[in-house]
Design an enzyme around this catalytic site. Structure first.
Site, PDB file in Angstrom:
ATOM      1  N   ASN A  90      63.730  27.467  30.508  1.00  0.00           N
ATOM      2  CA  ASN A  90      64.819  28.431  30.610  1.00  0.00           C
ATOM      3  C   ASN A  90      64.629  29.306  31.844  1.00  0.00           C
ATOM      4  OD1 ASN A  90      64.252  31.529  29.816  1.00  0.00           O
ATOM      5  ND2 ASN A  90      62.752  30.221  28.774  1.00  0.00           N
ATOM      6  N   ASN A 110      56.461  43.435  27.734  1.00  0.00           N
ATOM      7  CA  ASN A 110      56.596  42.109  28.335  1.00  0.00           C
ATOM      8  C   ASN A 110      56.042  42.167  29.759  1.00  0.00           C
ATOM      9  OD1 ASN A 110      57.418  39.671  29.438  1.00  0.00           O
ATOM     10  ND2 ASN A 110      59.383  39.656  28.381  1.00  0.00           N
ATOM     11  N   PHE A 111      54.780  41.771  29.892  1.00  0.00           N
ATOM     12  CA  PHE A 111      54.128  41.696  31.195  1.00  0.00           C
ATOM     13  C   PHE A 111      54.132  40.253  31.721  1.00  0.00           C
ATOM     14  CE2 PHE A 111      51.250  45.318  29.576  1.00  0.00           C
ATOM     15  CZ  PHE A 111      52.090  46.293  30.091  1.00  0.00           C
ATOM     16  N   SER A 112      55.025  39.407  31.210  1.00  0.00           N
ATOM     17  CA  SER A 112      54.773  37.975  31.372  1.00  0.00           C
ATOM     18  C   SER A 112      55.979  37.073  31.582  1.00  0.00           C
ATOM     19  CB  SER A 112      54.016  37.474  30.134  1.00  0.00           C
ATOM     20  OG  SER A 112      54.635  37.931  28.936  1.00  0.00           O
ATOM     21  N   CYS A 113      57.196  37.579  31.629  1.00  0.00           N
ATOM     22  CA  CYS A 113      58.358  36.712  31.832  1.00  0.00           C
ATOM     23  C   CYS A 113      58.286  36.085  33.229  1.00  0.00           C
ATOM     24  CB  CYS A 113      59.647  37.507  31.690  1.00  0.00           C
ATOM     25  SG  CYS A 113      61.132  36.540  32.014  1.00  0.00           S
ATOM     26  N   ASN A 134      53.398  33.778  26.827  1.00  0.00           N
ATOM     27  CA  ASN A 134      54.783  33.635  27.236  1.00  0.00           C
ATOM     28  C   ASN A 134      54.944  32.233  27.828  1.00  0.00           C
ATOM     29  OD1 ASN A 134      57.494  34.204  28.044  1.00  0.00           O
ATOM     30  ND2 ASN A 134      56.948  36.343  28.339  1.00  0.00           N
ATOM     31  N   THR A 135      56.097  31.934  28.365  1.00  0.00           N
ATOM     32  CA  THR A 135      56.359  30.583  28.855  1.00  0.00           C
ATOM     33  C   THR A 135      55.552  30.262  30.114  1.00  0.00           C
ATOM     34  OG1 THR A 135      58.294  31.463  30.002  1.00  0.00           O
ATOM     35  CG2 THR A 135      58.653  30.430  27.851  1.00  0.00           C
ATOM     36  N   CYS A 179      38.542 -10.356  19.401  1.00  0.00           N
ATOM     37  CA  CYS A 179      38.744  -9.674  20.681  1.00  0.00           C
ATOM     38  C   CYS A 179      39.541 -10.562  21.636  1.00  0.00           C
ATOM     39  CB  CYS A 179      37.393  -9.306  21.288  1.00  0.00           C
ATOM     40  SG  CYS A 179      37.534  -8.371  22.806  1.00  0.00           S
TER      41      CYS A 179
END
Length: 346
Positions: A77, A135-138, A202-203, A345
């Site tokens: 996304n 949100n430190f990570s988007c 996060n993503t 085999c």
């Protein structure tokens, strides 16, 4: 057969009826969506990230990696934080907490300055939420002072954590980025700044597919594309690794963890819990299967608890950690050797 088990769990001092929450995303971005989730049985929601900045979204903004027989294995996304006015979002959270007082409301917020972080903390408190997630990570913000570029800067993580933690009495959770080699230093910086909990992941920054007509990635926006976040079952191993690392870190002992990434089934939930998560966040599976997927999570965990004679879900938290050891500590003399029938085999 329905088995009733007590799945309640304490998370940052809040009694949750179960550990299953919607993660901050499009599936929890207005009153009607969250109300539907609460009615389906979710214990709480991390409401879609709110900022002073209101996002101007591109279109289209989604892509996926497919596998035969499955809706998708990975989902990309390019969506940013909420595109609704800040006041409207906080009003929605206020009304949801009023109408569903036993559900847990977490305000996910993102600022670009210390002043914005502090203001968002105060607004969250006024809205009556239970917890705040930073949100430190988007990975797809257009402002490099926001999102995952912050999550890789230890100084900013600590400074922004301190700014919001000083502005409110509500416990603060720092959401970490997986777009980093080692997560522990950033998580420690957040805790030093006043964060009481950590959520991960996060993503993951990604390019999912190439469009051959436009010679760019997918999705195509007026002939162009960009690197952005990847979610879905494909990222679960990455999320488990980071949660296990955080749970095993001495400097983070006692810090409650929320596990995010690739969670679809009750087994996925249990896996995260067994490597140290006390809270579970889900989005992509809801996009695939609907809000009622939480019923499968609740019933599956309840049956597993019944089979194992366990009455308290807390007993599973971190249960697998002692057996996940550094590679150099593995017994290299241990062998499982296949027996080969030479006559068969080819």
């Amino acid at each position: 057969m329905v088995i009733n088990k007590d799945l309640s769990i304490d998370y940052l001092g809040i009694k949750c009826e179960n550990p299953f929450f919607l993660s901050s995303s499009p599936v929890g971005s207005n009153y009607e969506m969250v109300a539907k989730a609460f009615e389906a049985g979710w214990g709480g929601v991390f409401y879609k990230t709110i900022g002073i900045f209101v996002a101007d979204e591109c279109s289209p903004r989604f892509d996926q990696n497919d596998k035969s027989g499955l809706p998708w294995i990975g989902f990309k996304n390019m969506e940013q934080i909420s595109d609704k006015p800040t006041e409207v979002n906080f009003e929605n959270m206020y009304k949801l907490k009023r109408d569903y007082p036993d559900k847990v409301m977490v305000a996910s917020v993102m600022g670009s300055t210390e002043e914005e972080w502090a203001l968002l903390g105060k607004m969250s408190e006024q809205a009556g939420v239970d917890l705040i997630e930073c949100n430190f990570s988007c990975p797809q913000m257009t402002n490099h002072g926001m999102g995952c570029d912050v999550g890789t800067d230890l100084e900013l993580v600590e400074k922004y954590s301190r700014a919001i933690s000083s502005a409110t009495k509500i416990p603060v959770i720092a959401k970490m980025t997986p777009n980093i080699t080692i997560m522990e230093p950033a998580a420690i910086a957040a805790v030093n700044g006043g964060a009481k909990g950590i959520s991960a992941i996060n993503t993951v920054k990604s390019i999912t597919n190439i469009d051959y007509e436009n010679m760019t990635g997918m999705p195509v926006v007026n002939g162009k594309s960009s690197i952005s976040g990847y979610s879905g079952t494909a990222v679960k191993p990455i999320g488990l690794r980071f949660i296990a690392n955080l749970a095993s870190c001495e400097e983070l002992k006692g810090i409650p963890l929320s596990g995010v990434g690739g969670i679809e089934t009750w087994n996925d939930c249990l896996d995260y819990i067994m490597v140290g998560a006390r809270n579970i966040q889900v989005t992509t599976a809801v996009m695939q299967y609907g809000y009622r997927i939480v019923e499968d999570m609740i019933n599956g965990i309840a049956h597993f608890m019944d089979e194992r004679g366990v009455d308290n879900i807390e007993d599973f938290v971190g249960l697998a950690l002692p057996n996940i050891i550094p590679a150099e500590e593995l017994n290299r003399d241990f062998r499982i050797i296949p027996k080969i029938d030479e006559n068969k085999c080819v």
